[in-house]
Design a protein around this motif. Structure first.
Motif, PDB file in Angstrom:
ATOM      1  N   ILE A   7       0.940  -1.085   0.149  1.00 14.87           N
ATOM      2  CA  ILE A   7       0.007   0.043  -0.039  1.00 14.87           C
ATOM      3  C   ILE A   7       0.868   1.258  -0.004  1.00 14.87           C
ATOM      4  CG2 ILE A   7      -1.695   1.259   1.348  1.00 14.87           C
ATOM      5  CD1 ILE A   7      -2.709  -1.463   2.539  1.00 14.87           C
ATOM      6  N   ARG A  10      -1.780   5.545   0.936  1.00 15.41           N
ATOM      7  CA  ARG A  10      -3.091   5.254   1.693  1.00 15.41           C
ATOM      8  C   ARG A  10      -3.022   6.362   2.606  1.00 15.41           C
ATOM      9  NH1 ARG A  10      -2.924   0.532   5.982  1.00 15.41           N
ATOM     10  NH2 ARG A  10      -4.873   0.943   6.119  1.00 15.41           N
ATOM     11  N   GLY A  44      -6.848  -7.396  -7.422  1.00 18.81           N
ATOM     12  CA  GLY A  44      -7.261  -5.929  -6.957  1.00 18.81           C
ATOM     13  C   GLY A  44      -8.888  -5.949  -6.361  1.00 18.81           C
ATOM     14  N   LYS A  48      -9.852  -4.881  -2.573  1.00 18.03           N
ATOM     15  CA  LYS A  48     -10.985  -3.989  -2.362  1.00 18.03           C
ATOM     16  C   LYS A  48     -12.064  -4.692  -1.681  1.00 18.03           C
ATOM     17  CE  LYS A  48     -13.743  -0.637  -5.001  1.00 18.03           C
ATOM     18  NZ  LYS A  48     -13.934  -0.053  -6.619  1.00 18.03           N
ATOM     19  N   ILE A  62      -8.036   1.339  -6.069  1.00 14.79           N
ATOM     20  CA  ILE A  62      -6.895   0.703  -6.570  1.00 14.79           C
ATOM     21  C   ILE A  62      -6.313   0.828  -7.964  1.00 14.79           C
ATOM     22  CG2 ILE A  62      -5.577  -1.840  -6.755  1.00 14.79           C
ATOM     23  CD1 ILE A  62      -7.835  -2.963  -4.691  1.00 14.79           C
ATOM     24  N   ILE A  72      -3.054   1.769  -3.262  1.00 14.50           N
ATOM     25  CA  ILE A  72      -4.506   1.654  -2.526  1.00 14.50           C
ATOM     26  C   ILE A  72      -4.793   2.836  -1.956  1.00 14.50           C
ATOM     27  CG2 ILE A  72      -5.850   0.171  -1.111  1.00 14.50           C
ATOM     28  CD1 ILE A  72      -3.949  -2.303  -1.366  1.00 14.50           C
TER      29      ILE A  72
END
Length: 216
Positions: A7, A10, A44, A48, A62, A72
């Motif tokens: 990530i 974020r 993905g 999610k 994403i 992400i």
């Protein structure tokens, strides 16, 4: 060996700022040991779907960055109201859904809903949303239900507004309700300059204003 996804971009989600591998962030159970769980590939959509199961999450975006790397972006829910049930205080979104406890986010100046159940929280939330465009909305400190469709709104200076809610499918009465709150707003801002108001009662055709110290 499968690439490990991270990530990268974020948003802060309730204090969590650490850059985590997807396997760490998702905490997906595995028959393998924790040392080898990040060798598995997650699509993905799977990532999610998993992140959106968290009640604190509003949306997840994403984006593929390069081979073996994705970005992400997690958007947390906005706080609309606090809700009190018994001894617990919760954070509530615009839809009236509880998504966290009080201590999970910085304190904000939003109204408190005092309720007996989650269904009552949703009902009161809908009512507050109807008032959110009024100037007096910013003065609301607390609201609770007293019976059926009747509510008591407490403003930041302690003034109470006793009111009832018109059924949503009655458009004519809804328009009257909107005008009623506009008039109540004017009464409050004008009359409170002259005397201290105890409460304003909007439940009847003739509005009632009781001042502190009045015997009637």
């Amino acid at each position: 060996m499968a690439k490990e996804f991270y990530i990268k971009n974020r948003k802060k989600l309730f204090g969590m700022q650490k850059v985590l591998s997807v396997a760490e962030a998702l905490i997906i159970p595995s028959e393998k040991s924790e040392k080898t769980y990040n060798q598995y590939t997650y699509s993905g959509n799977e990532i999610k779907e998993f992140l959106q199961k968290d009640v604190r999450v509003e949306d997840v975006t994403i984006t593929k960055k390069s081979l073996g790397e994705i970005s992400i972006d997690v958007k947390e829910k906005d706080l609309s109201y606090y809700a009190v049930i018994g001894k617990n205080i919760y954070l509530v979104d615009k839809a009236g859904e509880i998504f966290a406890y009080l201590n999970e986010k910085d304190v904000e100046e939003v109204p408190f809903i005092v309720a007996n159940s989650e269904d009552e929280i949703k009902e009161i939330t809908e009512f507050l949303n109807e008032l959110s465009d009024l100037a007096i909305f910013k003065k609301i400190s607390q609201i609770y239900k007293i019976n059926n469709k009747e509510f008591v709104i407490i403003l930041t200076d302690g003034v109470k507004i006793k009111t009832n809610r018109i059924e949503e499918n009655d458009e004519v009465n809804k328009e009257k309700q909107n005008k009623r709150y506009l008039i109540a707003q004017q009464l409050y801002f004008n009359m409170s300059k002259e005397r201290n108001i105890d409460y304003i009662d909007l439940r009847f055709n003739d509005y009632i204003i009781k001042y502190l110290g009045d015997n009637k």
